[in-house]
Design a protein around this motif. Structure first.
Motif, mmCIF file in Angstrom:
data_model
loop_
_atom_site.group_PDB
_atom_site.id
_atom_site.type_symbol
_atom_site.label_atom_id
_atom_site.label_comp_id
_atom_site.label_asym_id
_atom_site.label_seq_id
_atom_site.Cartn_x
_atom_site.Cartn_y
_atom_site.Cartn_z
ATOM 1 N N LEU A 137 0.831 -1.195 0.000
ATOM 2 C CA LEU A 137 0.000 0.000 0.000
ATOM 3 C C LEU A 137 0.874 1.257 0.000
ATOM 4 C CD1 LEU A 137 -2.901 -0.837 2.499
ATOM 5 C CD2 LEU A 137 -2.846 -1.078 0.013
ATOM 6 N N ARG A 192 -2.777 3.604 6.503
ATOM 7 C CA ARG A 192 -3.708 3.106 5.480
ATOM 8 C C ARG A 192 -5.143 3.479 5.851
ATOM 9 N NH1 ARG A 192 -2.479 -2.889 5.277
ATOM 10 N NH2 ARG A 192 -0.392 -2.048 5.622
ATOM 11 N N ASP A 198 -3.358 4.842 0.562
ATOM 12 C CA ASP A 198 -4.182 3.759 0.022
ATOM 13 C C ASP A 198 -4.962 3.068 1.135
ATOM 14 O OD1 ASP A 198 -3.199 4.260 -2.489
ATOM 15 O OD2 ASP A 198 -1.866 2.512 -2.559
#
Length: 388
Positions: A137, A192, A198
């Motif tokens: 990510l 995250r 992301d």
């Protein structure tokens, strides 16, 4: 849980203009702010009072957008809608919040559309950097460099559960600037599912945040700017403390702001008003029926994260660690237990507690935010000097 420094944001925005133009933009702020608070269903309050977090970021966004005068047609449109609640709501709906959020982030980061900017006053530059978690990510991250020749080390800032790398109304931005000004290099990042990183809110987990923290630690370590310290706020303390078994030896100092050290009594059987409001029976029913509950009216916390609350004991890990630590906590915190943090500081060696007297969670005024920032910077400077 957090309050917005309304006057500070206004002055920061209009500081890009001068003379009568600044005054004109300042007058527009009231219209924009009222429109957004009406649109979001929040009551209009004076600049000295706290706004619900669900409105705070939108409020900042509109203030910044109005100061930048990025869309003059909105002001022309407002004159047609008038000042009634319905008119203000209609005006508010003409604003593209997603777009304005980007402008807001640029203002708060100080980048104004470029990859780096010179902040002056010894604070050096602020630059966006690439950061990828170990599971792929992409994480939003910025680095504040210092112009001072005697670099004290690096400091990693770890944010709370519903915010991002700015920590609420920009408290981490101010802290980072102060630290860079006295010789630290500072890394800020969004977990995250937060900010520009992301992932999704419902996909946030403690384990995932531990992975993100590991990536951020490696980024700070790779900058090779001396000993590394961490400042973790609220829920950011969970992943930070749980990482101490591998992080402890290379961590120079640790600062915890209003730290969540007991997941059970914060979330599962909440003892304080914020927990009761956000994790009570109504919210539990939503979690059961929809697979998530909504924290502070804006953050969708998924059932996997909720299930993890029963699995981890950050307080035990913290008490077993040995890194020198400063805890900064308000004694009127309505979200995270002050007595638990105070008792941990009393039991644990090399731990200092600074009480922000009368403060709720997140330090609920500009004066109290400044107190927390100053205490943190002074302590980290003292510790760096003592180690040199």
């Amino acid at each position: 849980m957090n309050s917005i420094d309304y006057e500070g944001v206004i002055e920061r925005g209009v500081g890009t203009f001068g003379g009568s133009e600044a005054q004109a933009h300042r007058r527009r702020l009231g219209v924009a702010a009222k429109a957004l608070t009406t649109l979001t269903g929040c009551r209009w309050r004076s600049p000295d009072s706290g706004l619900p977090r669900c409105a705070a970021f939108r409020m900042i966004a509109v203030v910044v957008a109005s100061c930048l005068s990025c869309s003059p047609r909105h002001w022309e449109a407002q004159s047609q809608f008038g000042s009634s609640s319905a008119g203000l709501a209609t005006f508010g709906q003409t604003l593209n919040i997603d777009l304005v959020r980007g402008w807001c982030a640029e203002m708060l980061y100080g980048t104004m559309g470029s990859s780096a900017v010179d902040r002056g006053d010894g604070a050096g530059r602020v630059e966006r950097v690439g950061l990828r978690s170990v599971d792929g990510l992409e994480l939003d991250a910025v680095v504040h460099t210092s112009e001072r020749p005697d670099v004290c080390g690096s400091v990693l800032l770890v944010h709370g559960i519903t915010v991002d790398l700015d920590e609420g109304g920009g408290m981490f931005v101010r802290l980072a600037d102060r630290l860079a000004g006295v010789g630290f290099e500072v890394v800020r990042f969004s977990f995250r599912g937060h900010g520009g990183s992301d992932g999704t809110q419902r996909g946030v987990t403690v384990a995932g945040e531990c992975l993100d923290l590991q990536a951020a630690v490696e980024l700070a370590r790779g900058r090779r700017s001396g000993p590394m310290s961490v400042v973790a706020a609220s829920f950011g303390a969970v992943s930070t403390v749980l990482s101490l078994p591998w992080l402890d030896e290379e961590l120079h100092r640790l600062v915890l702001w209003n730290p969540v050290l007991d997941l059970h009594h914060t979330f599962l059987e909440p003892e304080l008003p914020w927990g009761a409001d956000n994790f009570g029976p109504v919210q539990r029913n939503q979690l059961r029926d929809k697979g998530f509950l909504t924290v502070d009216g804006e953050f969708e916390l998924g059932r996997v994260l909720f299930g993890e609350f029963a699995c981890y004991r950050p307080l035990d890990v913290f008490l077993a660690s040995r890194v020198s630590t400063l805890i900064v906590h308000g004694d009127r915190d309505g979200a995270v237990s002050y007595p638990i943090a105070a008792e941990a500081a009393w039991k644990r060696p090399s731990t200092l507690l600074h009480t922000v007297v009368g403060s709720d969670h997140g330090f609920d005024s500009r004066e109290r935010e400044d107190e927390a920032i100053t205490v943190t910077v002074d302590w980290l400077v003292d510790q760096a000097c003592a180690a040199s």
